[in-house]
Design a protein around this motif. Structure first.
Motif, PDB file in Angstrom:
ATOM      1  N   UNK A 192     -13.026 125.915 -49.447  1.00  0.00           N
ATOM      2  CA  UNK A 192     -13.518 124.894 -50.375  1.00  0.00           C
ATOM      3  C   UNK A 192     -12.888 123.574 -49.975  1.00  0.00           C
ATOM      4  N   UNK A 193     -13.699 122.538 -49.798  1.00  0.00           N
ATOM      5  CA  UNK A 193     -13.156 121.228 -49.426  1.00  0.00           C
ATOM      6  C   UNK A 193     -13.472 120.235 -50.536  1.00  0.00           C
ATOM      7  N   UNK A 194     -12.483 119.402 -50.854  1.00  0.00           N
ATOM      8  CA  UNK A 194     -12.703 118.361 -51.868  1.00  0.00           C
ATOM      9  C   UNK A 194     -11.886 117.143 -51.492  1.00  0.00           C
ATOM     10  N   UNK A 195     -12.320 115.980 -51.969  1.00  0.00           N
ATOM     11  CA  UNK A 195     -11.590 114.757 -51.604  1.00  0.00           C
ATOM     12  C   UNK A 195     -10.252 114.661 -52.318  1.00  0.00           C
ATOM     13  N   UNK A 218     -10.755 133.118 -49.860  1.00  0.00           N
ATOM     14  CA  UNK A 218     -11.133 131.726 -50.128  1.00  0.00           C
ATOM     15  C   UNK A 218      -9.895 130.854 -49.959  1.00  0.00           C
ATOM     16  N   UNK A 219     -10.042 129.814 -49.149  1.00  0.00           N
ATOM     17  CA  UNK A 219      -8.941 128.878 -48.930  1.00  0.00           C
ATOM     18  C   UNK A 219      -9.371 127.503 -49.436  1.00  0.00           C
ATOM     19  N   UNK A 220      -8.376 126.657 -49.694  1.00  0.00           N
ATOM     20  CA  UNK A 220      -8.676 125.348 -50.287  1.00  0.00           C
ATOM     21  C   UNK A 220      -8.133 124.244 -49.405  1.00  0.00           C
ATOM     22  N   UNK A 221      -8.978 123.234 -49.155  1.00  0.00           N
ATOM     23  CA  UNK A 221      -8.524 122.053 -48.403  1.00  0.00           C
ATOM     24  C   UNK A 221      -8.829 120.816 -49.241  1.00  0.00           C
ATOM     25  N   UNK A 222      -7.819 120.003 -49.494  1.00  0.00           N
ATOM     26  CA  UNK A 222      -8.083 118.716 -50.156  1.00  0.00           C
ATOM     27  C   UNK A 222      -7.598 117.607 -49.239  1.00  0.00           C
ATOM     28  N   UNK A 223      -8.247 116.461 -49.349  1.00  0.00           N
ATOM     29  CA  UNK A 223      -7.766 115.315 -48.586  1.00  0.00           C
ATOM     30  C   UNK A 223      -6.504 114.786 -49.272  1.00  0.00           C
ATOM     31  N   UNK A 224      -6.651 114.376 -50.522  1.00  0.00           N
ATOM     32  CA  UNK A 224      -5.537 113.723 -51.216  1.00  0.00           C
ATOM     33  C   UNK A 224      -4.861 114.705 -52.181  1.00  0.00           C
TER      34      UNK A 224
END
Ligand code: R5P
Length: 270
Positions: A192-195, A218-224
């Motif tokens: 899951x990618x989110x800003x 399920x892995x999580x990637x956020x920018x900030x």
């Protein structure tokens, strides 16, 4: 960039005012690098530093702020509120010759030029995130929590040679978010990618929805990595195998470096 790095000294007085001191004389072109999470005192610091650099001889002062705050308050949501996005963009725009940031929240405007009265560059995190996703192995699904993330999610998926999906999101409260993904492509693993993750409710809801649709990892990637208190725990409890972030905001989850993308965006000295 093969340029000189000089620290800016920040002194805090007992009354919590700030004194800034830069090296003097300053070069003709100066670039301040400062992420603006935990924003209020940092905003004042960068404005004072810009003034100090100009007085010390810089004819151009640019700002690299990998995270710019207040971008989500982009309209009056309830009577009596400000449009914080325009206020902050206007102050920064009037004090810097150019502003560089990464994945700012642009949901109701299409480009930073609509609110910044200076050259404002939005650097995409997609190449850095795509290369991280690629490292997860073939067959990884890239998932975005809402339709507003479609363009970005597609760009990451294209560069990672992965399939993608976006959910339909409803926010019922600060920490109450519902997300529904329609029919999912077959995948064992999703990222899951989110800003931004703030309360963590969006990321947690997306993870729960994917897991209950049968995706095991399920892995999580956020920018900030803003992560308000309790956010990381909520995301992990939702079943995230791993939570990582870009290093736009210093945080223990930082795993994706973005300095190279900013260096490429900052043109060499004229
Ligand atoms: C919203 O449109 C943003 O892209 C993020 O999904 C949102 O700001 C995340 O906030 P929270 O972590 O509080 O759900």
């Amino acid at each position: 960039m093969h340029v000189r790095v000089a620290p800016i000294r920040v002194h805090r007085f007992p009354d919590r005012e700030t004194l800034i001191r830069v090296g003097s004389p300053a070069p003709a072109r100066a670039v301040i690098v400062r992420s603006l999470d935990d924003p209020n005192s940092k905003l004042v610091e960068v404005l004072l530093a810009a003034d100090a650099l100009r007085r010390a001889g810089a004819s151009s002062v640019e700002l690299v702020a990998p995270y710019i705050p207040y971008m989500r308050q982009d309209k009056v949501f309830a009577p009596g509120e400000p449009v914080s996005q325009r206020v902050i963009a206007s102050i920064l725009g009037r004090n810097f010759d150019a502003v560089f940031t990464m994945e700012p929240h642009l949901h109701r405007i299409r480009s930073l030029a609509e609110v910044f009265p200076t050259r404002a560059v939005s650097v995409s995190a997609a190449p850095a995130i795509a290369s991280w996703v690629k490292g997860r192995g073939a067959g990884t699904l890239v998932a975005g929590p809402d339709e507003e993330s479609t363009r970005w999610v597609k760009a990451i998926a294209r560069q990672a040679e992965a399939s993608w999906v976006v959910g339909k999101k409803r926010r019922l409260g600060d920490r109450d978010v519902r997300i529904h993904f329609g029919t999912l492509p077959a995948a064992m693993r999703a990222v899951v990618v989110d800003d931004i993750a703030s309360s963590g409710a969006t990321m947690a809801a997306a993870i729960r929805a994917l897991r209950s649709a049968g995706i095991k990892q399920v892995e999580a990637v956020v920018v900030h990595a803003i992560f308000a208190p309790g956010a990381l725990t909520m995301i992990r409890r939702a079943g995230a195998r791993r939570v990582v972030s870009c290093d736009t905001v210093a945080h223990p989850t930082n795993a994706i470096r973005v300095a190279g993308l900013f260096a490429a965006a900052l043109k060499p000295t004229r």
